[in-house]
Write an enzyme that holds these catalytic residues in place. Structure first.
Site, PDB file in Angstrom:
ATOM      1  N   HIS A 123      -6.865  -6.502  -0.454  1.00 31.34           N
ATOM      2  CA  HIS A 123      -6.042  -5.423  -0.288  1.00 31.34           C
ATOM      3  C   HIS A 123      -4.826  -5.209   0.769  1.00 31.34           C
ATOM      4  O   HIS A 123      -5.034  -5.340   1.379  1.00 31.34           O
ATOM      5  CB  HIS A 123      -6.500  -3.189  -0.293  1.00 31.34           C
ATOM      6  N   SER A 135       0.622  -1.256   0.283  1.00 30.59           N
ATOM      7  CA  SER A 135      -0.081   0.338   0.275  1.00 30.59           C
ATOM      8  C   SER A 135       0.909   1.230  -0.300  1.00 30.59           C
ATOM      9  O   SER A 135       1.897   1.185  -0.518  1.00 30.59           O
ATOM     10  CB  SER A 135      -0.982   0.521   1.133  1.00 30.59           C
ATOM     11  N   ASP A 149      -7.712  -5.895  -5.710  1.00 27.57           N
ATOM     12  CA  ASP A 149      -7.887  -4.916  -4.633  1.00 27.57           C
ATOM     13  C   ASP A 149      -8.755  -4.119  -4.652  1.00 27.57           C
ATOM     14  O   ASP A 149      -9.030  -3.026  -5.746  1.00 27.57           O
ATOM     15  CB  ASP A 149      -6.336  -4.219  -5.100  1.00 27.57           C
ATOM     16  N   ASP A 167     -14.695 -20.708 -10.699  1.00 27.79           N
ATOM     17  CA  ASP A 167     -14.189 -21.181  -9.158  1.00 27.79           C
ATOM     18  C   ASP A 167     -14.544 -19.314  -8.643  1.00 27.79           C
ATOM     19  O   ASP A 167     -13.784 -20.124  -7.360  1.00 27.79           O
ATOM     20  CB  ASP A 167     -12.549 -21.560  -9.015  1.00 27.79           C
ATOM     21  N   ILE A 225     -13.407 -16.931  -9.134  1.00 30.26           N
ATOM     22  CA  ILE A 225     -11.922 -16.110  -8.520  1.00 30.26           C
ATOM     23  C   ILE A 225     -11.163 -16.038  -9.945  1.00 30.26           C
ATOM     24  O   ILE A 225     -11.886 -16.774 -11.360  1.00 30.26           O
ATOM     25  CB  ILE A 225     -10.889 -17.043  -8.037  1.00 30.26           C
ATOM     26  N   ALA A 241     -12.385 -21.800 -15.293  1.00 26.69           N
ATOM     27  CA  ALA A 241     -12.584 -22.250 -14.051  1.00 26.69           C
ATOM     28  C   ALA A 241     -13.601 -21.276 -13.624  1.00 26.69           C
ATOM     29  O   ALA A 241     -13.143 -19.771 -13.964  1.00 26.69           O
ATOM     30  CB  ALA A 241     -11.581 -22.578 -12.846  1.00 26.69           C
TER      31      ALA A 241
END
Ligand SMILES: *[C@@H]1O[C@H](CO)[C@@H](O)[C@H](O)[C@H]1NC(C)=O
Ligand SMILES: *[C@@H]1O[C@H](CO)[C@@H](O)[C@H](O)[C@H]1NC(C)=O
Ligand SMILES: *[C@@H]1O[C@H](CO)[C@@H](O)[C@H](O)[C@H]1NC(C)=O
Ligand SMILES: *[C@@H]1O[C@H](CO)[C@@H](O)[C@H](O)[C@H]1NC(C)=O
Ligand SMILES: *[C@@H]1O[C@H](CO)[C@@H](O)[C@H](O)[C@H]1NC(C)=O
Ligand SMILES: *[C@@H]1O[C@H](CO)[C@@H](O)[C@H](O)[C@H]1NC(C)=O
Ligand SMILES: *[C@@H]1O[C@H](CO)[C@@H](O)[C@H](O)[C@H]1NC(C)=O
Ligand SMILES: *[C@@H]1O[C@H](CO)[C@@H](O)[C@H](O)[C@H]1NC(C)=O
Ligand SMILES: *[C@@H]1O[C@H](CO)[C@@H](O)[C@H](O)[C@H]1NC(C)=O
Length: 510
Positions: free
Chosen positions: A422, A186, A382, A246, A248, A244
Site C-alpha cells: 500500500h 491512498s 496492496d 522470484d 514476486i 520467473a
C-alpha cells in the site's frame, strides 16, 4: 530593495544560501496576503535542516516532527469553507523555486497534513501545499451531523487549498506559477482523481492512486499463524506465471488461487485449513457486490505478504476507517455497529454518496482537452486497496471516452508496480519516487514525480517506470535489483534469458 530585486540578485549571483531578503520577505508576507475567508496564523522562514515540531497536531496523525530539507518560507493559515467548517493549510515556499506548484493529498480518514510530502516536493523546488482535509486527526468524529466537513474531506479542502496556494505563490514570488501538479496516494489518490474528474482545470499533472471501500470477510477467519502457510501456497501456485520464480507476482490478475488445496485431510492442523476457513479466504479475495449483483468493489489481488498482512484489516473486527465512515458520515449514529455491514446498508451508503465522495467518473475529456496528464500507479500487493480497482478504472475511462489504450496513453498512463504494498514497501522494485522515503533516483525514468514533470513540460511520456529494490528493503544495504514496470494493459514477463535481477531480462507484452 523590494522582494522582486531579491529574485534578480539570486539569478545573477546564483548563491544557494538564502539571504536576509528572503527571510524578510517571508516575515512580511503575512501582512501582504489578502485571501478571502482566511486567517493567517504565521509566515515564518525555516532554514534547511531545521527539525520542525508540531505540538498542536493531533497525535493520531503520527507526525510529531519533520526535518526540513531546504530553506522555505512556511505559511500556515485556516480557511473557512462554510459557516461550520474550515481547513487548516500550509504552503511551503522554497527559496530555490522552479516556478512550479504542487498540492499534496491526505491519507486514511484524516485529517492530517502530510509534512513529509511537503518536504519532498519543496526540496525539489515546488511551492507545495497541504491541508488537514477539513478535520484534525485520523478519525471521522467531526463528520457527525456536519455534511460540510464531509464535503471538505471529499473534495473541497483540496480544491480550496490549491486555489489559495496558487494565490500565495503569486503574492510571494511576484509572478504566477508555471505548471501545477498534484501528488497523492491512498485517500490522496482518490482526491487527485476527484480533481481530474470534476475540477479539470486545477492541475496540469496528477500522480497518484486510489482509495475505496473495504469489507470484512466474515466468520471462520483463519488464525494469524495460518496466513504464512496461505502465503506460501499462493506463491507456489502463482509466482511462476510471469516466467520467473522470484517471490514476486507481476500480474496478480492472472492468478487463480485455490485455497482449497490447503484443506486438511481430517480435522485441522497448523499447516492446513478447514473447509470453512478456505471459504473465508476466498471471501477475502471476492468482490463486494450490491444486492442487485453489480460489483461495488473488486476483490483484493493476490500477492505474497499481502495475505499475511491483511489479517488486521479483513478480520471480523471492522477496519477503523470503514467503521468511522459508516458511523459518522453515512448513518450519523455513533452507536451504529459496523462489525457486520449488510448488503442493503452498503447499497444505501453507495447511493447516499455523502459529500460527493464517489470518485468513479470515466469521463476525463475536459482534463484531456487542456493537455493535462495523469500518471497513475498501484502496488500489485496492496493489502488495503484492491489494485484491480485501478485496472477497472482505466478500463472504465477507456470505455467511457471510446479510446483505444494507445490513445488513452496520450494523457493517462497506469503503471502496475509489482511486489509493492500500500503506497510502498514490499519485496519488489518499489522505490519509484512516489514519496520521499522511496526515492532511489530523480531520473524521470525512475521517479514518478519527475516523470510527470517531464511529460507535462517536455512532452516526453514515461514508457515504463523503473523501480529499485534494495537489499532486505534497506537503502543503506545497497541496490539489490531494478525492474522496469509496464504500463497497463501491458504486463511484465521474464524472457528466460539473463538474470531475473536484470531489467533487460524482462519485457512488456499485452
Ligand atoms: C537549487 O536548484 C538547483 C537545480 O534544481 C540545484 O542544482 C541547487 O543545488 C539548488 N540549490 C539549493 C540551495 O537547494
Ligand atoms: C526532532 O525533534 C523531536 C522532538 O524533540 C525529536 O523527538 C526527534 O528525534 C527529532 N528528530 C531529529 C531527526 O532530530
Ligand atoms: C467565503 O466563504 C463563504 C462561506 O462561508 C463562501 O460562500 C464564499 O464563497 C467564500 N469566498 C471565497 C472567495 O471563497
Ligand atoms: C449557515 O449557512 C446555512 C446556509 O448555507 C444556513 O442555513 C445556516 O443558518 C447558517 N448557520 C449559521 C449559524 O449562520
Ligand atoms: C478523534 O479526533 C479528535 C480530534 O483530533 C479527538 O479529539 C478525538 O479524541 C478522537 N476520537 C477518537 C475516538 O479517537
Ligand atoms: C483447530 O481446532 C481447534 C478446535 O476447534 C481450535 O481450537 C484450533 O484453534 C484450531 N487450529 C487451527 C490451526 O485452526
Ligand atoms: C456488534 O455486533 C457484533 C456482531 O453481531 C457483536 O458481536 C458485537 O458485540 C456488537 N458490538 C457492540 C458494541 O454492540
Ligand atoms: C445496483 O445497486 C447499486 C447500489 O444500490 C446501485 O448504485 C446501482 O445503480 C444498481 N445497478 C443497477 C444496474 O441497477
Ligand atoms: C538480509 O536478511 C536476511 C534474512 O533476515 C539475512 O540473513 C541477511 O544477512 C541480510 N542481509 C544483509 C546484507 O543484511
Amino acid at each position: 530593495m523590494g522582494f522582486k530585486s531579491f529574485l534578480v540578485t539570486v539569478a545573477l549571483v546564483g548563491v544557494p544560501t538564502v539571504n536576509a531578503q528572503f527571510q524578510q520577505a517571508c516575515a512580511a508576507l503575512a501582512s501582504r496576503l489578502a485571501i478571502p475567508n482566511a486567517t493567517i496564523a504565521s509566515t515564518i522562514f525555516v532554514a534547511a535542516r531545521t527539525n520542525l515540531t508540531f505540538p498542536t497536531v493531533d497525535p493520531t496523525c503520527g507526525t510529531p516532527f519533520q526535518v526540513v530539507s531546504s530553506d522555505v518560507c512556511r505559511v500556515v493559515l485556516t480557511l473557512a469553507t462554510s459557516n461550520r467548517s474550515s481547513t487548516l493549510m500550509e504552503a511551503w515556499l522554497p527559496s530555490n523555486w522552479t516556478g512550479r506548484f504542487l498540492s499534496t493529498g491526505n491519507g486514511g480518514i484524516g485529517g492530517c497534513i502530510q509534512y513529509i510530502d511537503l518536504d519532498y516536493a519543496s526540496s525539489l523546488g515546488f511551492t507545495t501545499t497541504g491541508s488537514d482535509n477539513g478535520h484534525s486527526g485520523q478519525n471521522g468524529t467531526l463528520f457527525l451531523n456536519n455534511i460540510e466537513v464531509v464535503k471538505d474531506f471529499a473534495w473541497r479542502s483540496l480544491l480550496t487549498s490549491a486555489v489559495v496556494g496558487k494565490q500565495i505563490t503569486n503574492d510571494f514570488y511576484g509572478k504566477p506559477h508555471t505548471k501545477s501538479y498534484y501528488l497523492g496516494c491512498s485517500t490522496g489518490g482518490r482526491q487527485g482523481w476527484k480533481m481530474a474528474q470534476d475540477f479539470h482545470d486545477v492541475f496540469d499533472g496528477i500522480a497518484g492512486m486510489f482509495f475505496s471501500l473495504i469489507k470484512n470477510a466474515g466468520p471462520a477467519y483463519p488464525p494469524a499463524s495460518l496466513w504464512p502457510v496461505i502465503d506460501a501456497e499462493l506463491l507456489k501456485q502463482c509466482d511462476g506465471i510471469d516466467g520467473a520464480v522470484d517471490g514476486i507476482i507481476e500480474d496478480p490478475s492472472r492468478c487463480n488461487f485455490r485455497p482449497e488445496t490447503l484443506v486438511c485431510s481430517a480435522g485441522n492442523g497448523s499447516s492446513c485449513l478447514t473447509a470453512k476457513q478456505a471459504a473465508t479466504v476466498r471471501a477475502v479475495f471476492a468482490p463486494l457486490l450490491a444486492t442487485n449483483g453489480s460489483v461495488l468493489y473488486p476483490g483484493l489481488e493476490y500477492g505474497p505478504g499481502l495475505v499475511a498482512s491483511i489479517f488486521n484489516t479483513y478480520s471480523p473486527q471492522q477496519f477503523l476507517f470503514t467503521d468511522n465512515w459508516y458511523r459518522f458520515a453515512v448513518f450519523n449514529d455513533p452507536e451504529f455497529n459496523t462489525s457486520v455491514l449488510t448488503p442493503a446498508e452498503i447499497d444505501f451508503a453507495w447511493d447516499l454518496n455523502p459529500g460527493g465522495i464517489n470518485t468513479w467518473s470515466g469521463d476525463l475529456s475536459k482534463f484531456k482537452a487542456r493537455g493535462a496528464k495523469i500518471l497513475h500507479y498501484h502496488g500489485q500487493q496492496d493489502q488495503l486497496i484492491s489494485s484491480s480497482n485501478s485496472n477497472r478504472y482505466y478500463d472504465l475511462v477507456l470505455q467511457t471516452m471510446g479510446l483505444s489504450h494507445s490513445s488513452l496513453d496520450e494523457f493517462y498512463r497506469f503503471f502496475r508496480i509489482s511486489g509493492m504494498g500500500h503506497c510502498g514497501g514490499g519485496q519488489g522494485a518499489t522505490f519509484i519516487g512516489n514519496v520521499e522515503g522511496s526515492v532511489a533516483s530523480l531520473d524521470p525514468r525512475e521517479n514518478v514525480l519527475t516523470a510527470m514533470v517531464r511529460w507535462v513540460e517536455e512532452g516526453i511520456a514515461p514508457e515504463t517506470i523503473t523501480g529499485t529494490a534494495f537489499v532486505n528493503q534497506t537503502q543503506a544495504l545497497g541496490v539489490d535489483f531494478k525492474r522496469a514496470h509496464c504500463r497497463y494493459p501491458f504486463r511484465n514477463v521474464f524472457t528466460r534469458k539473463g538474470s531475473v535481477k536484470d531489467p533487460a531480462s524482462w519485457t512488456c507484452i499485452v
